[in-house]
Write an enzyme that holds these catalytic residues in place. Structure first.
Site, PDB file in Angstrom:
ATOM      1  N   LYS A  37       0.837  -1.211   0.000  1.00  0.00           N
ATOM      2  CA  LYS A  37       0.000   0.000   0.000  1.00  0.00           C
ATOM      3  C   LYS A  37       0.870   1.258   0.000  1.00  0.00           C
ATOM      4  O   LYS A  37       0.654   2.172  -0.788  1.00  0.00           O
ATOM      5  CB  LYS A  37      -0.917  -0.040   1.232  1.00  0.00           C
ATOM      6  CG  LYS A  37      -1.819   1.160   1.382  1.00  0.00           C
ATOM      7  CD  LYS A  37      -3.037   0.847   2.221  1.00  0.00           C
ATOM      8  CE  LYS A  37      -2.750   0.808   3.710  1.00  0.00           C
ATOM      9  NZ  LYS A  37      -2.547   2.124   4.329  1.00  0.00           N
ATOM     10  N   ARG A  46       2.951   5.936  -3.203  1.00  0.00           N
ATOM     11  CA  ARG A  46       4.098   6.746  -3.618  1.00  0.00           C
ATOM     12  C   ARG A  46       4.341   6.627  -5.118  1.00  0.00           C
ATOM     13  O   ARG A  46       4.740   7.602  -5.776  1.00  0.00           O
ATOM     14  CB  ARG A  46       5.339   6.328  -2.826  1.00  0.00           C
ATOM     15  CG  ARG A  46       5.271   6.797  -1.363  1.00  0.00           C
ATOM     16  CD  ARG A  46       6.137   5.958  -0.465  1.00  0.00           C
ATOM     17  NE  ARG A  46       6.251   6.475   0.888  1.00  0.00           N
ATOM     18  CZ  ARG A  46       5.349   6.295   1.859  1.00  0.00           C
ATOM     19  NH1 ARG A  46       4.222   5.627   1.599  1.00  0.00           N
ATOM     20  NH2 ARG A  46       5.543   6.777   3.073  1.00  0.00           N
ATOM     21  N   GLY A  86      -5.077   7.781   5.505  1.00  0.00           N
ATOM     22  CA  GLY A  86      -4.152   8.730   6.127  1.00  0.00           C
ATOM     23  C   GLY A  86      -2.951   9.020   5.247  1.00  0.00           C
ATOM     24  O   GLY A  86      -2.475  10.153   5.176  1.00  0.00           O
ATOM     25  N   SER A 140       7.141   9.299  12.201  1.00  0.00           N
ATOM     26  CA  SER A 140       6.067   9.100  11.229  1.00  0.00           C
ATOM     27  C   SER A 140       6.601   9.224   9.811  1.00  0.00           C
ATOM     28  O   SER A 140       7.088  10.283   9.404  1.00  0.00           O
ATOM     29  CB  SER A 140       4.959  10.139  11.454  1.00  0.00           C
ATOM     30  OG  SER A 140       4.124  10.205  10.320  1.00  0.00           O
ATOM     31  N   GLN A 152       4.747   9.151   7.240  1.00  0.00           N
ATOM     32  CA  GLN A 152       3.820  10.002   6.484  1.00  0.00           C
ATOM     33  C   GLN A 152       4.237  11.457   6.609  1.00  0.00           C
ATOM     34  O   GLN A 152       4.247  12.201   5.628  1.00  0.00           O
ATOM     35  CB  GLN A 152       2.396   9.805   7.002  1.00  0.00           C
ATOM     36  CG  GLN A 152       1.870   8.409   6.685  1.00  0.00           C
ATOM     37  CD  GLN A 152       0.467   8.166   7.186  1.00  0.00           C
ATOM     38  OE1 GLN A 152      -0.073   8.963   7.962  1.00  0.00           O
ATOM     39  NE2 GLN A 152      -0.132   7.075   6.767  1.00  0.00           N
ATOM     40  N   ASP A 212       2.258  -1.101  11.832  1.00  0.00           N
ATOM     41  CA  ASP A 212       0.990  -1.595  11.269  1.00  0.00           C
ATOM     42  C   ASP A 212       0.753  -3.072  11.574  1.00  0.00           C
ATOM     43  O   ASP A 212      -0.335  -3.589  11.311  1.00  0.00           O
ATOM     44  CB  ASP A 212       0.977  -1.402   9.751  1.00  0.00           C
ATOM     45  CG  ASP A 212       0.842   0.064   9.371  1.00  0.00           C
ATOM     46  OD1 ASP A 212       0.421   0.864  10.227  1.00  0.00           O
ATOM     47  OD2 ASP A 212       1.160   0.398   8.219  1.00  0.00           O
ATOM     48  N   LYS A 226      -4.383   5.571  14.908  1.00  0.00           N
ATOM     49  CA  LYS A 226      -4.472   4.939  13.584  1.00  0.00           C
ATOM     50  C   LYS A 226      -5.937   4.936  13.136  1.00  0.00           C
ATOM     51  O   LYS A 226      -6.732   5.725  13.640  1.00  0.00           O
ATOM     52  CB  LYS A 226      -3.881   3.525  13.650  1.00  0.00           C
ATOM     53  CG  LYS A 226      -2.371   3.521  13.905  1.00  0.00           C
ATOM     54  CD  LYS A 226      -1.632   4.145  12.752  1.00  0.00           C
ATOM     55  CE  LYS A 226      -0.141   4.213  13.006  1.00  0.00           C
ATOM     56  NZ  LYS A 226       0.563   4.972  11.948  1.00  0.00           N
TER      57      LYS A 226
HETATM   58  C1  S3P Z   1       2.551   4.813   6.245  1.00  0.00           C
HETATM   59  C2  S3P Z   1       3.146   5.139   7.421  1.00  0.00           C
HETATM   60  C3  S3P Z   1       2.629   4.713   8.731  1.00  0.00           C
HETATM   61  C4  S3P Z   1       1.648   3.570   8.616  1.00  0.00           C
HETATM   62  C5  S3P Z   1       0.659   3.778   7.518  1.00  0.00           C
HETATM   63  C6  S3P Z   1       1.348   3.947   6.185  1.00  0.00           C
HETATM   64  C7  S3P Z   1       3.123   5.323   4.997  1.00  0.00           C
HETATM   65  O1  S3P Z   1       1.982   5.816   9.359  1.00  0.00           O
HETATM   66  O2  S3P Z   1       0.978   3.366   9.836  1.00  0.00           O
HETATM   67  O3  S3P Z   1      -0.231   2.662   7.425  1.00  0.00           O
HETATM   68  O4  S3P Z   1       2.762   4.830   3.913  1.00  0.00           O
HETATM   69  O5  S3P Z   1       3.964   6.228   5.070  1.00  0.00           O
HETATM   70  P1  S3P Z   1       2.838   6.900  10.185  1.00  0.00           P
HETATM   71  O6  S3P Z   1       3.932   7.312   9.337  1.00  0.00           O
HETATM   72  O7  S3P Z   1       1.908   8.014  10.514  1.00  0.00           O
HETATM   73  O8  S3P Z   1       3.283   6.142  11.409  1.00  0.00           O
END
Ligand code: S3P
Length: 443
Positions: free
Chosen positions: A28, A33, A101, A174, A176, A321, A348
C-alpha cells in the site's frame, strides 16, 4: 461517500492446517508513492503489482481530478503519465480521500507548493485523526495551510506560495510526516531536511532515488532540494503488512505451511519477522532480490509453539501496522507479551490499543492497557463477537484469531478490509479456512 450504510461482518468458523503458495496484494505505501511521484515526474511510468485497494484508489482519483492521466491495463498494472513538477491542474472540488491517512498526509505536502487552492476531506475515521503534525511544519515552510481547531480534517491549502526549505526535527516517528515534508521540499527554495526521532519506513527516499532525485542521508537526517523527477518503471512488491495476517495465521494453526511470494522485506518494514521469530515462529526467507530499489523475498512460514516476549521499543515504529496481528499471536503464545512505546497505535484508523484490548477480552484473553501499549496474557481463545471499529487491520487480525478459537468468532464491520487487502477472505478460503461473509444494511 462513506461506506457506513453497508455493513459486512465475517463469521469465522475455524481452519484446518493452512497450506499452499500465495500471492499477497501489492504494498500500500509503495503503491501510493508510485502514483504520486509518477504524477509529478517527467514522462510515463509503468507500475506493476499495484494495490487495487480503496486507499490507493483514493490517491489515484485525487491525482486524476488534478489532470493526471492514468491508463489501467488491469487491476494491478497501470501507466501514469507524469505532468512534471508544475503540471497539476486545479481540481473542480474537494479531494475526498476516504479512509486513507497516507493519501491525506502525503498529498498535503505535495499540494502545499502548487499554484492553486485545494481542500482535503475524508471519512469519519480519517476525520478524527491528527493532521496538525503535518500542517505545522508545512506552515513553517511558508505554506498557507489550515486544519480545524481540533487539528483534524478538512485541510484547506491556499496555493501560490513560494515554499522555503527548513530543517525539521519530527516530534513523532512518522513516515507520512517525513514524506509530506520531502514532497513539499521538491517545491521549496533551499534545502529541506527532516530529522527522524527513530527510523521509519523509507519508501519515499528509495523511490525518489529511483526517479533520479538526489537525496542526502546521514544518520537520522534526510535532505533534498527542488529538482525534477524522471519517470522510471516500478514493480511494487507484495505488502508485508498484509502478509503478516497469513504469517500469524500459519504460525498459530497446527500443521500449517505457507509460502508467500515476492514480499517486500525492506529493513524499515520487516521488524515483524524479527518479532515473530523471537516469539518462536518458524519463518524463513528465500530468493532475496532487489526490485525497483526495494528488497523482496519469498517467505515460508510453518506453525510452531509461540512464547510471549517483551517487544523491543526500538522495533515499534518499523512494525507499527503489524501490531494487531502480532498481538493475536501473543494471545496464542504461552506467557506474557509486553508492548510499550506504541502510543501512535491510538491514532491509527481506530484507537488500536483499545480496539485490540476489547476484542481480546471478548474472546476470553486477559489484557492490561496503558497509554502507550498493553500486556497480553497468552491463553485459549473462546468464540465471541468482536467490533472491528471499522478498522481494516483490526478486522483482519480478529479474523485470524477466529481460525483457532474454540467457537465461532463474528467480526463486525469489515467493509474497510478493502482499503488495504481486497481478496483477503478469498485467500484465506484458498488455504483452507472456513469463513462466511454476511452483509446487511446499517440501522
Ligand atoms: C505509512 C506510514 C505509517 C503507517 C501507515 C502507512 C506510509 O503511518 O501506519 O499505514 O505509507 O507512510 P505513520 O507514518 O503516521 O506512522
Amino acid at each position: 461517500m462513506s461506506n457506513s450504510t453497508r455493513r459486512i461482518d465475517y463469521l469465522v468458523k475455524g481452519a484446518g492446517p493452512l497450506q499452499g503458495h500465495l500471492r499477497i496484494p501489492g504494498d500500500k505505501s509503495i503503491s501510493h508513492r508510485a502514483l504520486m511521484l509518477a504524477a509529478i515526474a517527467e514522462g510515463s511510468t509503468h507500475v506493476s503489482g499495484f494495490l487495487d485497494g480503496a486507499d490507493t484508489l483514493a490517491t489515484m482519483q485525487a491525482l486524476q481530478a488534478m489532470g493526471v492521466v492514468v491508463d489501467r491495463h488491469g487491476p494491478h498494472e497501470l501507466t501514469v503519465h507524469g505532468v512534471g513538477l508544475h503540471g497539476l491542474q486545479p481540481p473542480a472540488g474537494a479531494l475526498y480521500l476516504g479512509n486513507s491517512g497516507t493519501s491525506v498526509r502525503l498529498l498535503s505536502g505535495l499540494l502545499a507548493g502548487q499554484k492553486f487552492d485545494t481542500e482535503l476531506t475524508g471519512d469519519a475515521s480519517l476525520s478524527r485523526r491528527p493532521m496538525r503534525r503535518v500542517v505545522e511544519p508545512l506552515r513553517q515552510m511558508q505554506a498557507d495551510i489550515e486544519c480545524t481547531e481540533a487539528g483534524t480534517l478538512p485541510i484547506h491549502i491556499r496555493g501560490g506560495r513560494q515554499l522555503t526549505g527548513i530543517t525539521y526535527t519530527m516530534p513523532v516517528a512518522s513516515a507520512q510526516l517525513k514524506s509530506a515534508l520531502l514532497l513539499a521540499g521538491l517545491y521549496a527554495s533551499g534545502r529541506t531536511c527532516v530529522i527522524e526521532p527513530a527510523a521509519t519506513r523509507d519508501h519515499t527516499e528509495r523511490m525518489l532515488t529511483h526517479f533520479g532525485c538526489r537525496i542526502e542521508q546521514a544518520d537520522k537526517q534526510i535532505c533534498l532540494s527542488s529538482q525534477k523527477l524522471m519517470a522510471r518503471d516500478i514493480e511494487v512488491p507484495a505488502d508485508i503488512s498484509s502478509a503478516t495476517f497469513f504469517l500469524v495465521a500459519a504460525a498459530i494453526t497446527a500443521g500449517s505451511d505457507l509460502y508467500l511470494e515476492k514480499i517486500g522485506v525492506n529493513p524499515t518494514r520487516h521488524a515483524v519477522l524479527e518479532i515473530l521469530q523471537a516469539m518462536g515462529a518458524d519463518i524463513t526467507l528465500h530468493n532475496q532480490q532487489i526490485r525497483s530499489g526495494e528488497p523482496v523475498a519469498d517467505i515460508r512460514v510453518r506453525s510452531g509453539k509461540l512464547q510471549g516476549i517483551a517487544i523491543p521499543e526500538s522495533l515499534v515504529p518499523i512494525a507499527i501496522d503489524e501490531f494487531p496481528a502480532i498481538l493475536i499471536a501473543a494471545a496464542c503464545a504461552s506467557g506474557t507479551t509486553r508492548l510499550s512505546g506504541a502510543a501512535e497505535l491510538r491514532v491509527k484508523e481506530s484507537d488500536r490499543i483499545q480496539a485490540l484490548a476489547s476484542g481480546l477480552q471478548a474472546l476470553g484473553i486477559q489484557v492490561q492497557t496503558s497509554t502507550d501499549g498493553m500486556l497480553v496474557e497468552g491463553g485459549k481463545l473462546s468464540g465471541g463477537v468482536v467490533d472491528s471499529c471499522t478498522d481494516h487491520r483490526i478486522a483482519m487480525a480478529f479474523t485470524v484469531a477466529g481460525l483457532v478459537a474454540a467457537g465461532p468468532v463474528t467480526v463486525q464491520d469489515c467493509v474497510n478490509v478493502n482499503t488495504s487487502f481486497p481478496g483477503f477472505i478469498d485467500l484465506l478460503r484458498q488455504v483452507g479456512c472456513a469463513i462466511e461473509v454476511r452483509e446487511r444494511d446499517y440501522a
